[in-house]
Design an enzyme around this catalytic site. Structure first.
Site, PDB file in Angstrom:
ATOM      1  N   GLY A  20     -16.802  -7.019  33.352  1.00  0.00           N
ATOM      2  CA  GLY A  20     -17.587  -5.931  33.945  1.00  0.00           C
ATOM      3  C   GLY A  20     -18.838  -6.492  34.569  1.00  0.00           C
ATOM      4  O   GLY A  20     -19.117  -7.672  34.447  1.00  0.00           O
ATOM      5  N   LYS A  24     -29.045  -3.212  37.541  1.00  0.00           N
ATOM      6  CA  LYS A  24     -30.266  -2.438  37.340  1.00  0.00           C
ATOM      7  C   LYS A  24     -30.297  -1.361  38.412  1.00  0.00           C
ATOM      8  O   LYS A  24     -30.133  -1.654  39.581  1.00  0.00           O
ATOM      9  CB  LYS A  24     -31.467  -3.380  37.529  1.00  0.00           C
ATOM     10  N   ASP A 126      -7.966   3.845  19.874  1.00  0.00           N
ATOM     11  CA  ASP A 126      -8.153   2.388  19.955  1.00  0.00           C
ATOM     12  C   ASP A 126      -9.497   2.011  19.333  1.00  0.00           C
ATOM     13  O   ASP A 126     -10.253   1.222  19.872  1.00  0.00           O
ATOM     14  CB  ASP A 126      -8.085   1.929  21.428  1.00  0.00           C
TER      15      ASP A 126
HETATM   16  C1  LIG Z   1     -21.273  -7.328  24.950  1.00  0.00           C
HETATM   17  N1  LIG Z   1     -22.610  -7.037  25.424  1.00  0.00           N
HETATM   18  C2  LIG Z   1     -23.678  -7.824  25.140  1.00  0.00           C
HETATM   19  C3  LIG Z   1     -24.740  -7.244  25.721  1.00  0.00           C
HETATM   20 BR1  LIG Z   1     -26.469  -7.929  25.637  1.00  0.00          BR
HETATM   21  C4  LIG Z   1     -24.389  -6.077  26.364  1.00  0.00           C
HETATM   22  C5  LIG Z   1     -23.032  -5.982  26.149  1.00  0.00           C
HETATM   23  C6  LIG Z   1     -22.173  -4.906  26.659  1.00  0.00           C
HETATM   24  O1  LIG Z   1     -20.996  -5.071  26.748  1.00  0.00           O
HETATM   25  N2  LIG Z   1     -22.815  -3.744  27.022  1.00  0.00           N
HETATM   26  C7  LIG Z   1     -22.212  -2.614  27.557  1.00  0.00           C
HETATM   27  N3  LIG Z   1     -22.943  -1.492  27.795  1.00  0.00           N
HETATM   28  N4  LIG Z   1     -22.130  -0.546  28.308  1.00  0.00           N
HETATM   29  C8  LIG Z   1     -20.880  -1.066  28.383  1.00  0.00           C
HETATM   30  C9  LIG Z   1     -20.904  -2.349  27.934  1.00  0.00           C
HETATM   31  C10 LIG Z   1     -19.550  -2.931  28.003  1.00  0.00           C
HETATM   32  N5  LIG Z   1     -18.715  -1.805  28.490  1.00  0.00           N
HETATM   33  C11 LIG Z   1     -17.347  -1.909  28.600  1.00  0.00           C
HETATM   34  O2  LIG Z   1     -16.692  -0.938  28.932  1.00  0.00           O
HETATM   35  N6  LIG Z   1     -16.790  -3.129  28.325  1.00  0.00           N
HETATM   36  C12 LIG Z   1     -15.322  -3.294  28.464  1.00  0.00           C
HETATM   37  C13 LIG Z   1     -14.849  -4.585  27.806  1.00  0.00           C
HETATM   38  N7  LIG Z   1     -15.106  -4.566  26.395  1.00  0.00           N
HETATM   39  C14 LIG Z   1     -14.689  -5.849  25.804  1.00  0.00           C
HETATM   40  C15 LIG Z   1     -14.205  -5.502  24.419  1.00  0.00           C
HETATM   41  C16 LIG Z   1     -13.832  -4.053  24.460  1.00  0.00           C
HETATM   42  C17 LIG Z   1     -14.358  -3.466  25.729  1.00  0.00           C
HETATM   43  C18 LIG Z   1     -14.908  -3.401  29.900  1.00  0.00           C
HETATM   44  C19 LIG Z   1     -13.628  -2.963  30.211  1.00  0.00           C
HETATM   45  C20 LIG Z   1     -13.183  -3.084  31.527  1.00  0.00           C
HETATM   46  C21 LIG Z   1     -14.004  -3.663  32.518  1.00  0.00           C
HETATM   47  C22 LIG Z   1     -15.296  -4.091  32.171  1.00  0.00           C
HETATM   48  C23 LIG Z   1     -15.760  -3.979  30.855  1.00  0.00           C
HETATM   49  C24 LIG Z   1     -19.552  -0.654  28.809  1.00  0.00           C
HETATM   50  C25 LIG Z   1     -19.336   0.177  29.979  1.00  0.00           C
HETATM   51  C26 LIG Z   1     -19.131   0.739  28.684  1.00  0.00           C
END
Ligand SMILES: Cn1cc(Br)cc1C(=O)Nc1[nH]nc2c1CN(C(=O)N[C@H](CN1CCCC1)c1ccccc1)C21CC1
Length: 343
Positions: A20, A24, A126
Site C-alpha cells: 500500500g 499526507k 478473517d
Molecule cells: C504496518 N504499519 C506500520 C506503520 Br508505522 C503503519 C502501518 C500500517 O499498515 N498502517 C495502516 N494504516 N491504515 C492502514 C494501514 C495498512 N492498511 C492496509 O489495509 N494494509 C493491507 C495489508 N495488510 C498487511 C497484513 C494485513 C493487511 C493492505 C492490503 C492491500 C493493499 C495495501 C495494504 C490500512 C489501510 C487500512
C-alpha cells in the site's frame, strides 16, 4: 514523488509500506492509501467491491475508516484512516506477551467492533492480529474487510478457497463444513485473545494439508496448551470461544458482559456506532468558507456521500473535532470545484 496521476494535487505519497502507500493529505492529516492494481487483482476484484460496500456502511471507532475511493482504468486508490502504531501482531511480539489488563483493554475494543459488525448482519471472517492495527492513541482498528460477508445475503464463503494460513480459522471452516460467519469470528477472537495473553498461538501452523497429522487431532479436538501464567478466568473465557462445536461457542453478545471483560470497575463493553454521516455545522461551515460557497451548497454535495475528496475532508474534520482540535483548512488546502465531475 507522485507516482500516480490520480493522486496528483490531492495527496503526496510520503512512503510506502507493503503493497500500500501512505500519504499526507495536502492540508494536514496523514492517511493510508491502499493501491490495488486491477490486473493483479484478477478474480479477487469482487472482494474489493465487497470491502468498499461494507466500509461505506460501517462507522465505528474501532473499525478503520474509509475516506475516499479513486478508481482509474488500472487501479483502485482506497484512502483510509492511517494507523501509525502498526499491527497488533508486532506489538505482541515486541512485548513477548501482554498483561491481563492490557489484553483486556485491547480485547474489549475488538469485542465492541465485532459486536457492532454482527449487529449489522456482517461477519469479518478473517480476524487475525495482522488485521488489527494500532492508531497513535493505542486504539485498535480492524482492517481488511475483503472477506467479510452478510451471511443473511446467502453469501457463500470465498475464505476457505482464497485465504492464506487458516491458523485462525475455526474447525468447521477448515473442515469445509457448513458454517456461519459470526461463529467463525468468535473462534478467531479466541485465538486472538490467546495470542495476546500467551504470546503464542493455540494451534500452531494448522494448514489444510497438515490436517491429517497427529497435532491436527488436537486442533479437531480443540485441545491446546494452557500456560501456567494464565489465570483460570481467562482460560475459561478462551475455552468458551475455542469450542469445536460452533453451537457450543459463546456468542459476541454474551462476551459484552463476560466477567473477565468487566473485571474490576469496568462496565459491559459498549457497541455504540460512530455516526460520521451526520450534519455537523462546524465542519460544513469550515469547508463552505474554504470553498467560498454557502453552507447549503456544501452540504448538498456532502450528503451524497460520494467518497470523493470532499467526503475525505469532511471525515477528517469530524475526526479532528472529535479529538478536540480546532477546525481550520489552511490556505494551501486544495480548492476543488464542487462540480459533480471531480473525484
Ligand atoms: C504496518 N504499519 C506500520 C506503520 Br508505522 C503503519 C502501518 C500500517 O499498515 N498502517 C495502516 N494504516 N491504515 C492502514 C494501514 C495498512 N492498511 C492496509 O489495509 N494494509 C493491507 C495489508 N495488510 C498487511 C497484513 C494485513 C493487511 C493492505 C492490503 C492491500 C493493499 C495495501 C495494504 C490500512 C489501510 C487500512
Amino acid at each position: 514523488m507522485v507516482r500516480y496521476q490520480a493522486l496528483k494535487g490531492l495527496y503526496e505519497v510520503e512512503r510506502t509500506i507493503g503493497c500500500g502507500g501512505f500519504a499526507k493529505v495536502n492540508h494536514w492529516r496523514k492517511v493510508a492509501i491502499k493501491i490495488m492494481d486491477k490486473i493483479s487483482l484478477g478474480d479477487d476484484l469482487p472482494r474489493v467491491k465487497l470491502e468498499l460496500k461494507a466500509l461505506q456502511t460501517l462507522s465505528h471507532e474501532h473499525i478503520c475508516k474509509l475516506f475516499q475511493v479513486i478508481e482509474t482504468d488500472g487501479h483502485f486508490f482506497i484512502v483510509m484512516e492511517y494507523c501509525s502504531g502498526g499491527e497488533l501482531f508486532d506489538h505482541i511480539v515486541e512485548k513477548n506477551r501482554l498483561s491481563e489488563s492490557e489484553s483486556r483493554m485491547f480485547f474489549r475494543q475488538i469485542v465492541s467492533a465485532v459486536a457492532y459488525l454482527h449487529s449489522l448482519g456482517y461477519a469479518h471472517r478473517d480476524l487475525k492480529p495482522e488485521n488489527v492495527l494500532l492508531d497513535r492513541y493505542q486504539n485498535l482498528k480492524l482492517i481488511d474487510f475483503g472477506l467479510c460477508a452478510r451471511p443473511l445475503d446467502g453469501m457463500d464463503s470465498p475464505l476457505y478457497t482464497s485465504c492464506g494460513s487458516p491458523t485462525y480459522a475455526a474447525p468447521e471452516l477448515v473442515l469445509g463444513n457448513q458454517y456461519l460467519g459470526p461463529e467463525v469470528d468468535v473462534w478467531a477472537m479466541g485465538v486472538l485473545l490467546y495470542a495476546l495473553l500467551a504470546g503464542s498461538l493455540p494451534f500452531d501452523d494448522v494448514s489444510i494439508d497438515s490436517l491429517y497429522k497427529k497435532d491436527s487431532a488436537k486442533f479437531k479436538a480443540g485441545k491446546y496448551e494452557e500456560p501456567s501464567f494464565m489465570s483460570k478466568e481467562s482460560l475459561r473465557l478462551i475455552n468458551s470461544m475455542l469450542q469445536v462445536d460452533p453451537k457450543k461457542r459463546i456468542t459476541v453478545n454474551k462476551l459484552l458482559s463476560h466477567p473477565w471483560l468487566t473485571l474490576g470497575i469496568l462496565d459491559p463493553v459498549e457497541v455504540k456506532m460512530e455516526n460520521s454521516k451526520c450534519y455537523d455545522a462546524d465542519c460544513v461551515n469550515t469547508m463552505a468558507k474554504h470553498h467560498q460557497v454557502v453552507a447549503d451548497t456544501m452540504w448538498d454535495h456532502l450528503k451524497k456521500w460520494k467518497y470523493d475528496y470532499h467526503t475525505a475532508t469532511y471525515f477528517l474534520l469530524m475526526g479532528k473535532k472529535r479529538r478536540g482540535s480546532t477546525l481550520k483548512m489552511n490556505s494551501t488546502a486544495v480548492r476543488l470545484p464542487l462540480s459533480d465531475k471531480n473525484m
